[in-house]
Enzyme design. Structure first.
Site, PDB file in Angstrom:
ATOM      1  N   HIS A  16     -18.296   5.819   4.837  1.00  0.00           N
ATOM      2  CA  HIS A  16     -17.087   6.580   4.652  1.00  0.00           C
ATOM      3  C   HIS A  16     -15.898   5.890   5.188  1.00  0.00           C
ATOM      4  O   HIS A  16     -14.719   5.943   4.465  1.00  0.00           O
ATOM      5  CB  HIS A  16     -17.448   7.888   5.356  1.00  0.00           C
ATOM      6  CG  HIS A  16     -16.210   8.960   5.184  1.00  0.00           C
ATOM      7  ND1 HIS A  16     -15.687   9.236   3.657  1.00  0.00           N
ATOM      8  CD2 HIS A  16     -15.313   9.572   5.879  1.00  0.00           C
ATOM      9  CE1 HIS A  16     -14.897  10.006   4.043  1.00  0.00           C
ATOM     10  NE2 HIS A  16     -14.709  10.471   5.187  1.00  0.00           N
ATOM     11  N   ARG A  34     -14.986   7.751  14.641  1.00  0.00           N
ATOM     12  CA  ARG A  34     -13.790   8.528  14.428  1.00  0.00           C
ATOM     13  C   ARG A  34     -14.101  10.093  14.278  1.00  0.00           C
ATOM     14  O   ARG A  34     -15.229  10.410  13.834  1.00  0.00           O
ATOM     15  CB  ARG A  34     -13.072   7.995  13.213  1.00  0.00           C
ATOM     16  CG  ARG A  34     -12.056   9.035  12.729  1.00  0.00           C
ATOM     17  CD  ARG A  34     -11.230   8.347  11.505  1.00  0.00           C
ATOM     18  NE  ARG A  34     -11.874   8.302  10.309  1.00  0.00           N
ATOM     19  CZ  ARG A  34     -12.095   9.619   9.504  1.00  0.00           C
ATOM     20  NH1 ARG A  34     -11.620  10.694   9.952  1.00  0.00           N
ATOM     21  NH2 ARG A  34     -12.845   9.626   8.327  1.00  0.00           N
ATOM     22  N   PHE A  41     -13.850  21.622  13.295  1.00  0.00           N
ATOM     23  CA  PHE A  41     -14.233  20.381  12.491  1.00  0.00           C
ATOM     24  C   PHE A  41     -14.988  19.690  13.710  1.00  0.00           C
ATOM     25  O   PHE A  41     -14.804  19.812  14.964  1.00  0.00           O
ATOM     26  CB  PHE A  41     -13.054  19.673  12.463  1.00  0.00           C
ATOM     27  CG  PHE A  41     -13.166  19.076  10.816  1.00  0.00           C
ATOM     28  CD1 PHE A  41     -12.435  20.036   9.893  1.00  0.00           C
ATOM     29  CD2 PHE A  41     -13.496  17.770  10.406  1.00  0.00           C
ATOM     30  CE1 PHE A  41     -12.452  19.602   8.430  1.00  0.00           C
ATOM     31  CE2 PHE A  41     -13.501  17.325   9.085  1.00  0.00           C
ATOM     32  CZ  PHE A  41     -13.053  18.272   8.149  1.00  0.00           C
ATOM     33  N   LEU A  96     -17.873  12.464  -1.518  1.00  0.00           N
ATOM     34  CA  LEU A  96     -17.779  13.053  -0.249  1.00  0.00           C
ATOM     35  C   LEU A  96     -17.883  14.637  -0.389  1.00  0.00           C
ATOM     36  O   LEU A  96     -17.229  15.327  -1.554  1.00  0.00           O
ATOM     37  CB  LEU A  96     -16.498  12.868   0.273  1.00  0.00           C
ATOM     38  CG  LEU A  96     -16.136  13.570   1.748  1.00  0.00           C
ATOM     39  CD1 LEU A  96     -16.917  13.013   2.959  1.00  0.00           C
ATOM     40  CD2 LEU A  96     -14.672  13.237   2.021  1.00  0.00           C
ATOM     41  N   GLY A 120       0.650  -1.263  -0.086  1.00  0.00           N
ATOM     42  CA  GLY A 120       0.032  -0.090   0.107  1.00  0.00           C
ATOM     43  C   GLY A 120       0.874   1.178  -0.023  1.00  0.00           C
ATOM     44  O   GLY A 120       1.861   1.273   0.857  1.00  0.00           O
TER      45      GLY A 120
END
Lengths: 597, 236
Positions: A353, A398, A119, A252, A14
């Site tokens: 998501h 999260r 946020f 998104l 990855g």
């Protein structure tokens, strides 16, 4: 079929944010490292992250890591391990500043520092008021980050194997990890990457759901490989549904839109989040906002002819702010929703998501599993970081911007652990078993020779529909039980997939069939773990575990304050305790409390 | 948009079985929810799994699904399928070797990208905190850092077709200027030296195909012009 063999100190699977950050650590330490990626590194899904990366730099509002730690533990609904969370939030400034030094084009404050925006779920003073903690490059933070990390790896001469698909994890009789088998797309060549250390940074698997913000490549390859090789998957019942995916398209729209002042409105134009989260309102935690939206829609207060979405409104922001801070969102809205958000609100729905669970690791990035009474025994030679791993810092939910932080901190940490273990002489090139490639060869041979069978696309669609219906934003006892039966049936079909394309050159039909094997492992883990957890916590909310005085928000700490471990071989579950103790003596554990925003 | 059938002509070539490339006539029924060309390709692939193309993010930020669409380079995921004249003719990006179907070998493209040293060069000991940069200085990077390396521009450029090994191409040059324009970078002279050559920079003849096709609305020609300006200013 012949199998070539390549030998390295370390192999990283990855090349998204976590893989590239780990690779830097190894390349700069001079380890002979191979980085495998099924796409060119800058095409990895980190590129799609928008709103920012969390760090308590305090550039615009007062901030410190204690507040960040509190927010993260609370966001996780206390399922996050507090040692890993302390580790992550205390490393945040360091890894973000490093990125800036690598050349990442962060936006700037008037005094030249990194620009930060508010946020969801991030606060000052333990939940009192919003804080500006999200370090951003417009609404293209992931793109800017991934390119900066790739560029730094070019400088460090990291060796990439681009468009190579990892197939299976190689373990010996002792359970040690010896590397992976992989397939080169261009030639169809199969190779063993034999290494002293293997790091998985394979990202998420949001493609198990029908409606997802995730890229096509997010097929849970690392999770599938680990599960098939006997490594359990942790906390897979916890999936994040992002509040704002473009209705119909799934693309998104960053929470940064609400960070810049965006408001969610229902069919009558009401700012409904005021009712659900009087304090943080539209900037409450994602699970809370998504459930509020679905409740509005379910109770007939949605928008549009079908009343099946709500609106994200930024028409009250100045066009200058939108063009400067949210240019990518404007582009996405115009292209995928057909509206210019300067003039009209964006139709949005909660969309799958992020996976909070994954391959169990400790905060050093070592993969751990239960052995001889210790639930966290490291697997020799095996490390994981980023979305594929479960450290666990996100627990049951999260916070936005903590994913980019996670991949930086734990990518680096996994890299450092490999370098340390290497220098300490703890890693050696163990002899490969004779049958090291047999599992992969059998999978390929099965596909090559499958006569009657089912189409890959059909099985994948059945899986996605099942997950969407039975394990969505709200969960129901009966649907979960049916879901387990159904997903096991789909898994059986997946063993009989058939492809027409038998070419050796860039065979994407074969690749998709192999990816489906990985997705299916993740889907089973999710459904079975979700059915078993008889409480509501974070993103996992069940109809039979409602909010009561005895169990606030339906959470049952007496019975369920524990991590799930799912084992693929026989679908059995085990549990392990949550680490409530931070690393550093003197740092206080965040005490259990009811979550409100 | 309701269900409708769309006609395609698609470049097909599998070196494992085809003696030569050919254009395949194929049609597909699209669902109401299929809006982009990529949606149609995914439908086509469910029908014929041998059709090969790259794709990932499906929102125009990863740069995987660049191809030549009715004669013009673009991203399948950002192209409205109903806006295209039928039969929709799809070919691989021009000028690069074809591996299979719509998949090209991008080695030469990335080699040029790597040749411009695409990373920040600053030999000072890094400070404890971030290096400072004013919002105005940071603004200079807008229109540059957003490049997604899809290769639409470079493979639309006749100069790149002729000299892919010698001319850096619009994408590589845009990225070169991205670092030149960065106040934190200290290697402007070295970067200009690296481009001072009859081919690497100066094969750009401002044909501006790159600007025409860039799916991110970037302007490589303008960036190239700025590099040329700097070079001239440096010479006098």
């Amino acid at each position: 079929m012949s199998v070539s063999k390549r030998t390295y100190d370390a192999v990283i699977v990855g090349a998204g944010g976590a893989g590239l950050r780990a690779a830097l650590q190894l390349s700069e330490a001079g380890l002979k490292t191979a980085v495998l990626s099924k796409v060119f590194p800058t095409r990895s899904h980190t590129v799609a992250a928008q709103g920012g990366v969390a760090a308590s730099l305090g550039n615009s509002t007062e901030d410190n890591w204690h507040w960040h730690m509190y927010d993260t533990v609370k966001g996780s609904d206390w399922l996050g391990d507090q040692d890993a969370i302390e580790f992550m939030v205390r490393k945040a400034n360091e890894v973000v500043v490093e990125l800036e030094h690598y050349g990442m084009p962060f936006d700037r404050t008037d005094n030249g520092k990194i620009y930060q925006r508010p946020f969801g779920g991030h606060s000052q003073n333990y939940g009192k008021s919003p804080v500006m903690r999200s370090c951003a490059a417009a609404d293209r933070t992931g793109h800017a980050m991934l390119h900066a990390l790739y560029q730094r790896n070019v400088r460090a001469h990291t060796q990439f194997f681009v468009e190579w698909v990892a197939l299976d994890l190689i373990r010996n009789a002792n359970g040690d990890v010896l590397g992976v088998t992989a397939l080169e797309l261009e030639t169809g060549e199969i190779s063993i990457f034999h290494a002293k250390a293997t790091i998985f940074a394979t990202g998420g698997s949001g493609r198990i759901f029908y409606s997802s913000t995730n890229a096509f490549i997010n097929t849970g390859d690392g999770l599938g490989m680990a599960a098939r090789a006997g490594i359990p998957l942790e906390d897979m019942e916890f999936w994040q549904f992002h509040p704002t995916g473009v209705a119909g398209a799934g693309v998104l729209i960053t929470e940064g839109v609400r960070g810049e002042g965006g408001i969610l409105r229902n069919g009558s134009g009401e700012r409904f989040m005021e009712r659900y989260a009087p304090n943080l309102k539209d900037l409450a935690s994602r699970d809370v906002v998504s459930r509020s939206m679905v409740t509005e829609i379910n109770e007939g207060r949605g928008c549009g002819p079908e009343k099946d979405h709500v609106m994200l409104d930024i028409t009250h922001l100045s066009p200058e702010v939108i063009m400067k801070r949210l240019p990518g969102i404007r582009e996405i809205s115009i292209r995928f929703a057909g509206v210019d958000p300067i003039k009209a609100p964006i139709p949005v729905v909660p969309t799958c998501h992020y996976q909070m669970g994954g391959i169990p690791t400790n905060y050093k990035g070592q993969v751990v599993l239960p052995k001889d009474g210790d639930p966290n025994t490291p697997v020799t030679g095996f490390y994981a970081a980023g979305e594929c791993a479960c450290a666990s810092v996100h627990g049951a939910n999260r916070l936005g911007t903590n994913s980019l932080l996670d991949l930086l901190v734990f990518g680096k940490s996994a890299g450092e652990s490999v370098v340390e273990d290497f220098k300490a002489g703890n890693l050696s090139l163990k002899p490969l078993p004779e049958d090291a490639a047999d599992v992969s060869l059998a999978r390929l041979s099965r596909l090559e020779n499958q006569g009657d069978g089912v189409q890959v696309a059909d099985v994948r669609l059945a899986m996605q529909r099942t997950m969407q219906k039975h394990a969505g934003v709200f969960r129901f006892k009966d649907l979960l039980q049916e879901g387990v039966d159904q997903i096991l049936k789909v898994a059986e079909d997946a063993r009989h997939t058939r492809i027409q394309d038998k070419s050796q050159v860039w065979n994407t039909a074969r690749q998709e069939a192999l990816e489906l094997d990985n997705l299916i492992e993740v889907a089973k883990a999710t459904m079975i773990s979700a059915e078993a957890r008889k409480e509501s916590r974070g993103a996992h909310v069940r109809d039979d575990a409602p909010d009561t005085p005895e169990h606030p928000n339906g959470r049952d700490d007496n019975n369920w304050l524990k991590h799930t471990l799912w084992f693929s071989a026989d679908n059995h579950l085990e549990y392990k305790p949550v680490q409530l103790k931070p690393i550093t003596p003197g740092v206080e554990s965040i005490a259990l409390a009811k979550r409100t925003y | 948009m309701s269900k409708r059938t769309v006609q395609f002509k698609i470049y097909r070539y599998d070196p494992d079985k085809d003696a030569a490339p050919y254009l395949q006539d194929i049609s597909v029924e699209l669902e109401a929810s299929d809006k982009k060309l990529l949606d149609a390709l995914v439908r086509l692939k469910a029908k014929d799994d041998s059709l090969s193309f790259r794709r990932s993010c499906r929102e125009g930020v990863c740069g995987s699904d660049a191809m030549n669409i009715n004669g013009k380079n673009g991203l399948a995921c950002l192209t409205d399928v109903d806006s295209l004249a039928q039969p929709v003719t799809l070919r691989p990006l021009p000028g690069l070797p074809v591996i299979r179907d719509l998949i090209v070998d991008m080695t030469q493209f990335f080699k040029q990208y790597h040749s411009i040293k695409p990373y920040l060069i600053n030999e000072d000991h890094p400070p404890e905190r971030e290096r400072l940069q004013s919002p105005e200085e940071r603004e200079e990077l807008n229109g540059l850092y957003e490049c997604i390396l899809c290769a639409c521009c470079s493979t639309a450029c006749p100069s790149f077709w002729w000299n892919p090994d010698k001319f850096v191409g619009p994408s590589g040059l845009l990225n070169a200027y991205r670092f030149i324009a960065d106040t934190r970078d200290q290697a402007t002279n070295e970067r200009l030296d690296n481009l001072e050559d009859p081919y690497r920079l100066f094969r750009c003849h401002t044909i501006m195909n790159c600007v025409d096709v860039c799916p991110k609305s970037l302007n490589p020609t303008k960036a190239i012009g700025k590099i040329k300006d700097l070079m001239i200013r440096r010479a006098v």
